[in-house]
Motif scaffolding. Structure first.
Motif, PDB file in Angstrom:
ATOM      1  N   GLY A 180     -17.000   2.409 -17.352  1.00 40.60           N
ATOM      2  CA  GLY A 180     -17.601   3.694 -17.689  1.00 40.60           C
ATOM      3  C   GLY A 180     -19.057   3.563 -18.079  1.00 40.60           C
ATOM      4  N   VAL A 181     -19.387   2.496 -18.834  1.00 43.14           N
ATOM      5  CA  VAL A 181     -20.777   2.267 -19.232  1.00 43.14           C
ATOM      6  C   VAL A 181     -21.652   2.015 -18.007  1.00 43.14           C
ATOM      7  CG1 VAL A 181     -22.306   0.672 -20.450  1.00 43.14           C
ATOM      8  CG2 VAL A 181     -20.201   1.440 -21.537  1.00 43.14           C
ATOM      9  N   GLN A 182     -21.136   1.249 -17.045  1.00 48.48           N
ATOM     10  CA  GLN A 182     -21.911   0.974 -15.830  1.00 48.48           C
ATOM     11  C   GLN A 182     -22.186   2.261 -15.055  1.00 48.48           C
ATOM     12  OE1 GLN A 182     -23.071  -2.202 -15.355  1.00 48.48           O
ATOM     13  NE2 GLN A 182     -22.088  -2.492 -17.337  1.00 48.48           N
ATOM     14  N   ILE A 183     -21.183   3.134 -14.935  1.00 49.52           N
ATOM     15  CA  ILE A 183     -21.357   4.391 -14.203  1.00 49.52           C
ATOM     16  C   ILE A 183     -22.337   5.306 -14.938  1.00 49.52           C
ATOM     17  CG2 ILE A 183     -20.169   6.452 -13.350  1.00 49.52           C
ATOM     18  CD1 ILE A 183     -19.561   3.938 -11.774  1.00 49.52           C
ATOM     19  N   PRO A 207     -12.393 -10.874 -21.588  1.00 43.62           N
ATOM     20  CA  PRO A 207     -13.039  -9.846 -22.404  1.00 43.62           C
ATOM     21  C   PRO A 207     -12.870  -8.443 -21.835  1.00 43.62           C
ATOM     22  CG  PRO A 207     -14.666 -11.103 -21.175  1.00 43.62           C
ATOM     23  CD  PRO A 207     -13.356 -11.808 -20.998  1.00 43.62           C
ATOM     24  N   GLU A 208     -12.558  -8.352 -20.522  1.00 44.21           N
ATOM     25  CA  GLU A 208     -12.402  -7.024 -19.911  1.00 44.21           C
ATOM     26  C   GLU A 208     -11.157  -6.305 -20.401  1.00 44.21           C
ATOM     27  OE1 GLU A 208     -10.333 -10.020 -17.286  1.00 44.21           O
ATOM     28  OE2 GLU A 208     -12.266  -9.873 -18.293  1.00 44.21           O
ATOM     29  N   GLU A 209     -10.246  -7.014 -21.052  1.00 43.74           N
ATOM     30  CA  GLU A 209      -9.025  -6.391 -21.543  1.00 43.74           C
ATOM     31  C   GLU A 209      -9.193  -5.805 -22.947  1.00 43.74           C
ATOM     32  OE1 GLU A 209      -5.913  -9.226 -21.249  1.00 43.74           O
ATOM     33  OE2 GLU A 209      -5.978  -9.341 -19.060  1.00 43.74           O
ATOM     34  N   SER A 210     -10.401  -5.921 -23.504  1.00 45.29           N
ATOM     35  CA  SER A 210     -10.674  -5.374 -24.830  1.00 45.29           C
ATOM     36  C   SER A 210     -11.899  -4.476 -24.759  1.00 45.29           C
ATOM     37  CB  SER A 210     -10.905  -6.512 -25.837  1.00 45.29           C
ATOM     38  OG  SER A 210     -11.257  -6.000 -27.092  1.00 45.29           O
ATOM     39  N   ALA A 211     -11.942  -3.478 -25.622  1.00 45.49           N
ATOM     40  CA  ALA A 211     -13.044  -2.515 -25.598  1.00 45.49           C
ATOM     41  C   ALA A 211     -13.968  -2.662 -26.801  1.00 45.49           C
ATOM     42  CB  ALA A 211     -12.485  -1.097 -25.559  1.00 45.49           C
ATOM     43  N   SER A 212     -13.896  -3.786 -27.530  1.00 41.18           N
ATOM     44  CA  SER A 212     -14.774  -3.956 -28.687  1.00 41.18           C
ATOM     45  C   SER A 212     -16.201  -4.207 -28.221  1.00 41.18           C
ATOM     46  CB  SER A 212     -14.291  -5.126 -29.547  1.00 41.18           C
ATOM     47  OG  SER A 212     -14.506  -6.358 -28.893  1.00 41.18           O
ATOM     48  N   ALA A 213     -17.148  -3.950 -29.113  1.00 40.52           N
ATOM     49  CA  ALA A 213     -18.559  -4.120 -28.761  1.00 40.52           C
ATOM     50  C   ALA A 213     -18.871  -5.568 -28.410  1.00 40.52           C
ATOM     51  CB  ALA A 213     -19.434  -3.656 -29.934  1.00 40.52           C
ATOM     52  N   LEU A 214     -18.259  -6.529 -29.136  1.00 43.20           N
ATOM     53  CA  LEU A 214     -18.508  -7.931 -28.862  1.00 43.20           C
ATOM     54  C   LEU A 214     -17.970  -8.333 -27.500  1.00 43.20           C
ATOM     55  CD1 LEU A 214     -19.764 -10.446 -30.084  1.00 43.20           C
ATOM     56  CD2 LEU A 214     -17.560 -11.003 -31.108  1.00 43.20           C
ATOM     57  N   ASP A 215     -16.806  -7.799 -27.115  1.00 45.63           N
ATOM     58  CA  ASP A 215     -16.245  -8.099 -25.803  1.00 45.63           C
ATOM     59  C   ASP A 215     -17.123  -7.523 -24.697  1.00 45.63           C
ATOM     60  OD1 ASP A 215     -13.944  -9.480 -26.665  1.00 45.63           O
ATOM     61  OD2 ASP A 215     -13.015  -7.604 -27.233  1.00 45.63           O
ATOM     62  N   LEU A 216     -17.637  -6.310 -24.892  1.00 48.09           N
ATOM     63  CA  LEU A 216     -18.528  -5.713 -23.896  1.00 48.09           C
ATOM     64  C   LEU A 216     -19.807  -6.532 -23.747  1.00 48.09           C
ATOM     65  CD1 LEU A 216     -18.188  -1.920 -24.767  1.00 48.09           C
ATOM     66  CD2 LEU A 216     -17.285  -3.082 -22.751  1.00 48.09           C
ATOM     67  N   SER A 246     -15.930  14.885 -15.524  1.00 46.38           N
ATOM     68  CA  SER A 246     -14.501  14.570 -15.589  1.00 46.38           C
ATOM     69  C   SER A 246     -14.254  13.114 -15.237  1.00 46.38           C
ATOM     70  CB  SER A 246     -13.722  15.479 -14.634  1.00 46.38           C
ATOM     71  OG  SER A 246     -13.881  16.838 -14.977  1.00 46.38           O
ATOM     72  N   PHE A 247     -14.995  12.617 -14.234  1.00 43.04           N
ATOM     73  CA  PHE A 247     -14.821  11.234 -13.803  1.00 43.04           C
ATOM     74  C   PHE A 247     -15.237  10.264 -14.916  1.00 43.04           C
ATOM     75  CE2 PHE A 247     -16.278   7.347 -11.738  1.00 43.04           C
ATOM     76  CZ  PHE A 247     -15.190   7.041 -10.945  1.00 43.04           C
ATOM     77  N   ILE A 248     -16.397  10.534 -15.560  1.00 43.65           N
ATOM     78  CA  ILE A 248     -16.883   9.661 -16.634  1.00 43.65           C
ATOM     79  C   ILE A 248     -15.912   9.650 -17.814  1.00 43.65           C
ATOM     80  CG2 ILE A 248     -18.637   9.525 -18.454  1.00 43.65           C
ATOM     81  CD1 ILE A 248     -19.539   8.215 -15.956  1.00 43.65           C
ATOM     82  N   ALA A 249     -15.403  10.820 -18.195  1.00 40.26           N
ATOM     83  CA  ALA A 249     -14.475  10.895 -19.326  1.00 40.26           C
ATOM     84  C   ALA A 249     -13.235  10.057 -19.064  1.00 40.26           C
ATOM     85  CB  ALA A 249     -14.091  12.348 -19.580  1.00 40.26           C
ATOM     86  N   CYS A 250     -12.698  10.139 -17.863  1.00 41.92           N
ATOM     87  CA  CYS A 250     -11.500   9.351 -17.507  1.00 41.92           C
ATOM     88  C   CYS A 250     -11.833   7.865 -17.456  1.00 41.92           C
ATOM     89  CB  CYS A 250     -10.945   9.836 -16.173  1.00 41.92           C
ATOM     90  SG  CYS A 250      -9.371   9.080 -15.731  1.00 41.92           S
ATOM     91  N   ALA A 251     -13.024   7.522 -16.938  1.00 45.14           N
ATOM     92  CA  ALA A 251     -13.426   6.114 -16.856  1.00 45.14           C
ATOM     93  C   ALA A 251     -13.553   5.497 -18.247  1.00 45.14           C
ATOM     94  CB  ALA A 251     -14.742   5.983 -16.095  1.00 45.14           C
ATOM     95  N   ALA A 309     -11.578  -0.705  -6.669  1.00 45.80           N
ATOM     96  CA  ALA A 309     -10.188  -0.255  -6.740  1.00 45.80           C
ATOM     97  C   ALA A 309      -9.961   0.592  -7.992  1.00 45.80           C
ATOM     98  CB  ALA A 309      -9.255  -1.468  -6.739  1.00 45.80           C
ATOM     99  N   LYS A 310     -10.579   0.167  -9.123  1.00 45.03           N
ATOM    100  CA  LYS A 310     -10.453   0.963 -10.345  1.00 45.03           C
ATOM    101  C   LYS A 310     -11.133   2.329 -10.192  1.00 45.03           C
ATOM    102  CE  LYS A 310     -10.061  -2.780 -13.752  1.00 45.03           C
ATOM    103  NZ  LYS A 310     -10.638  -3.370 -14.976  1.00 45.03           N
ATOM    104  N   LEU A 311     -12.299   2.347  -9.506  1.00 48.36           N
ATOM    105  CA  LEU A 311     -13.013   3.596  -9.292  1.00 48.36           C
ATOM    106  C   LEU A 311     -12.146   4.608  -8.546  1.00 48.36           C
ATOM    107  CD1 LEU A 311     -16.619   2.440  -8.290  1.00 48.36           C
ATOM    108  CD2 LEU A 311     -15.958   3.646 -10.360  1.00 48.36           C
ATOM    109  N   HIS A 312     -11.508   4.151  -7.471  1.00 47.80           N
ATOM    110  CA  HIS A 312     -10.674   5.058  -6.680  1.00 47.80           C
ATOM    111  C   HIS A 312      -9.451   5.509  -7.476  1.00 47.80           C
ATOM    112  CE1 HIS A 312     -13.198   4.603  -3.214  1.00 47.80           C
ATOM    113  NE2 HIS A 312     -12.961   3.301  -3.105  1.00 47.80           N
ATOM    114  N   GLY A 313      -8.918   4.600  -8.317  1.00 53.51           N
ATOM    115  CA  GLY A 313      -7.781   4.974  -9.156  1.00 53.51           C
ATOM    116  C   GLY A 313      -8.162   6.023 -10.185  1.00 53.51           C
ATOM    117  N   ILE A 314      -9.347   5.844 -10.792  1.00 54.06           N
ATOM    118  CA  ILE A 314      -9.821   6.823 -11.779  1.00 54.06           C
ATOM    119  C   ILE A 314     -10.095   8.162 -11.112  1.00 54.06           C
ATOM    120  CG2 ILE A 314     -11.744   7.361 -13.342  1.00 54.06           C
ATOM    121  CD1 ILE A 314     -11.906   4.321 -13.900  1.00 54.06           C
ATOM    122  N   ALA A 315     -10.650   8.128  -9.895  1.00 57.00           N
ATOM    123  CA  ALA A 315     -10.904   9.369  -9.161  1.00 57.00           C
ATOM    124  C   ALA A 315      -9.604  10.111  -8.870  1.00 57.00           C
ATOM    125  CB  ALA A 315     -11.647   9.059  -7.864  1.00 57.00           C
TER     126      ALA A 315
END
Length: 547
Positions: free
Chosen positions: A466-469, A360-369, A453-458, A504-510
């Motif tokens: 992004g929702v967790q942050i 489900p992490e590969e999709s951004a639909s509300a049901l997957d979240l 800027s960080f949230i927008a990129c996340a 790892a994703k956090l540092h990549g987004i940063a």
């Protein structure tokens, strides 16, 4: 003499023998008792539920010279005459007699009085197949037929008939038979035929019949042809091309837990066993529908047509997953059924679709979240996460062990982790878990710009992260790092973002959004005073305050 199929040999001849349609047969019996029967009937319902059979019994009862409590006596001359020998009871198939010319012939013959019986009966089967012209030709006669004529129309699609036809008939809806009715009747008929059947085989046959008695007896007939007088569950499943319930529960658990290797091996066993993939997908879809009902309704054996023991198994398995996962899986399976018939490589399509359910992490639909959040909650409930308070104790234990390790280097200061110590705005070391007394610096304008800027990129790269942050309790920055803080009320979100793959994703987004600044996540064991200022944006949407 040629073999007579079970559903023909054991066709009911009395209203009391019709299974599961008491709401209709009692009304018809009362009409026969009082002699106040209608001039036109419409029997509708799914296949194999007794429409034509009831029409034949009604035709005999109307013409019976000595009806017994609303039932035909089968002793008088009218009852003993076979349908094929009677010219006063006409049974016609509308599918092959759908034209207006055939209907004109029926109307002309209806004017003549019956020869041998009291009443002339016309049974029109599959009435929805009549052409529009044939229906119009029948209208006047159906509204005001001769006193000696009764019309009985039977159809599986009453909505296809003209409203003017429906309004001229007494309408009776035949409902699908329950598993219990099908099982009891089939077992009784097989016993009378000198055959035995296992409970598992009987349940498999009844589920496949989908509420139709004729389908149930036809499948049982096939099983008798395969294995003789003793029908086992394996024989029934072989005839149906299906798999047993234990296989379905095991495969469903692999889908629920995201066991990709188990899913691939399970599909391989189904294909190697010669099972039809479309039947297998239908079985799995039915299983997940039952799990969804168990999740939402709890005990509902009468709705999903299963035994009490099977219902408890559904409830137990449904408790191990969330509603969103069941909905996603069922939606994927239903979509797969439609696509499978056109697929060149159906097995590959099945494998790819089911593996996608596990991610489900590969999709951004509300049901997957929602599915991902439920999975996290389930892991937390099962103790799969280390709580933040435990992480704080481990951190403090690592710091207190500095002297024991005998070192004053980086590894000693960080409990042997070797990670770079975090720094506060004043350049002091900040541990990843801080006590309630730790004061969170107020966010500066620079910190707010970096965080935005960080949230927008996340949100663009990983909506779930992004929702967790977004749920964090505070943030600040120093000369080279953006700090994001969670308090004890946000422990679930903290446990999510500090997982190795998430960090790892956090540092990549940063690196993409706020370089040369880095990002670090802090957990405060107490509460953080939330900044009362309205955020400038949420989920990438700018927020303005009305004046």
């Amino acid at each position: 003499m040629s073999y007579n199929a079970l559903y023909r040999k054991y066709r009911p001849s009395r209203f009391s023998e019709v299974v599961g349609q008491e709401h209709i047969t009692e009304v018809l019996k009362n009409q026969i008792r009082s002699g106040r029967f209608a001039h036109a009937y419409l029997f509708s319902g799914s296949r194999g539920t007794g429409k034509t059979t009831t029409a034949r019994i009604l035709a005999r009862a109307i013409n019976c010279l000595d009806p017994q409590d609303g039932e035909p006596c089968y002793k008088c001359e009218a009852c003993l005459k076979r349908f094929s020998e009677s010219i006063d009871i006409v049974e016609m198939d509308a599918a092959s007699n759908s034209g207006v010319d055939q209907m004109r012939s029926v109307i002309e013959k209806a004017e003549f009085a019956p020869i041998n019986l009291k009443t002339k009966i016309y049974i029109i089967d599959e009435a929805h197949m009549l052409s529009r012209s044939a229906e119009n030709a029948l209208l006047k006669t159906l509204e005001e037929p001769p006193e000696h004529v009764v019309f009985i129309l039977a159809t599986t699609e009453p909505q296809a008939l003209a409203p003017t036809i429906l309004s001229r008939c007494q309408r009776y809806e035949f409902k699908r038979l329950s598993i219990e009715n099908l099982a009891n009747t089939t077992r009784k008929i097989l016993k009378d035929a000198g055959a035995e059947i296992e409970d598992g085989a009987l349940m498999a046959i009844c589920r496949a019949a989908e509420g139709g008695m004729r389908d149930c007896l036809s499948i049982a007939d096939q099983c008798l042809s395969l294995c003789g007088a003793s029908i086992t569950e394996a024989d029934a499943l072989s005839v149906l091309g299906s798999v047993n319930s234990d296989v379905l529960f095991d495969f469903a658990q692999k889908l629920i837990s995201g066991d990709q290797a188990g899913i691939m091996l399970g599909i391989d066993r189904v294909v190697s066993g010669g099972r039809d993939l479309s039947v297998f997908i239908q079985d799995v879809s039915t299983h997940f529908r039952s799990l969804l009902f168990a999740k939402v309704l709890g005990e509902c054996a009468d709705i999903i047509d299963c035994t009490r023991e099977m219902m408890q198994r559904y409830i137990d398995q449904a408790e191990k997953t969330g509603k969103a996962r069941l909905e996603r899986t069922l939606s994927a399976l239903m979509k797969l059924q439609k696509e499978l018939k056109y697929a060149i490589m159906p097995r590959v399509l099945l494998e790819s679709a089911l593996l996608a359910v596990c991610h489900p992490e590969e999709s951004a639909s509300a049901l997957d979240l929602a599915d991902r959040l439920e999975a996290l909650e389930q892991k937390l409930k099962n103790g799969s996460f280390v709580q933040a308070s435990d992480a704080g104790k481990a951190e403090q234990a690592g710091q207190s062990g500095e002297g024991e390790n005998g070192g004053s280097g980086e590894s000693g200061k960080n409990g042997g982790t070797g990670e770079k110590p975090e720094k506060s705005e004043k350049g002091e070391s900040v541990p990843s878990v801080v006590p309630p007394s730790f004061e969170i610096p107020a966010p500066s304008q620079k910190a707010n710009e970096l965080f935005g800027s960080f949230i927008a990129c996340a949100m663009q790269n990983d909506v779930f992260l992004g929702v967790q942050i977004q749920t964090s309790s505070g943030h600040w920055c120093d000369e080279d790092t953006l700090y994001i803080c969670f308090d004890k009320s946000k422990a679930l979100a903290y446990n999510t973002v500090v997982k190795p793959e998430m960090k790892a994703k956090l540092h990549g987004i940063a690196a993409m959004s706020i370089a040369p600044y880095g990002v670090e996540v802090i957990f405060k064991e107490g509460s953080v005073t939330v900044n009362p200022e309205l955020p400038s944006e949420l989920f990438g949407v700018k927020i303005t305050q009305e004046e």
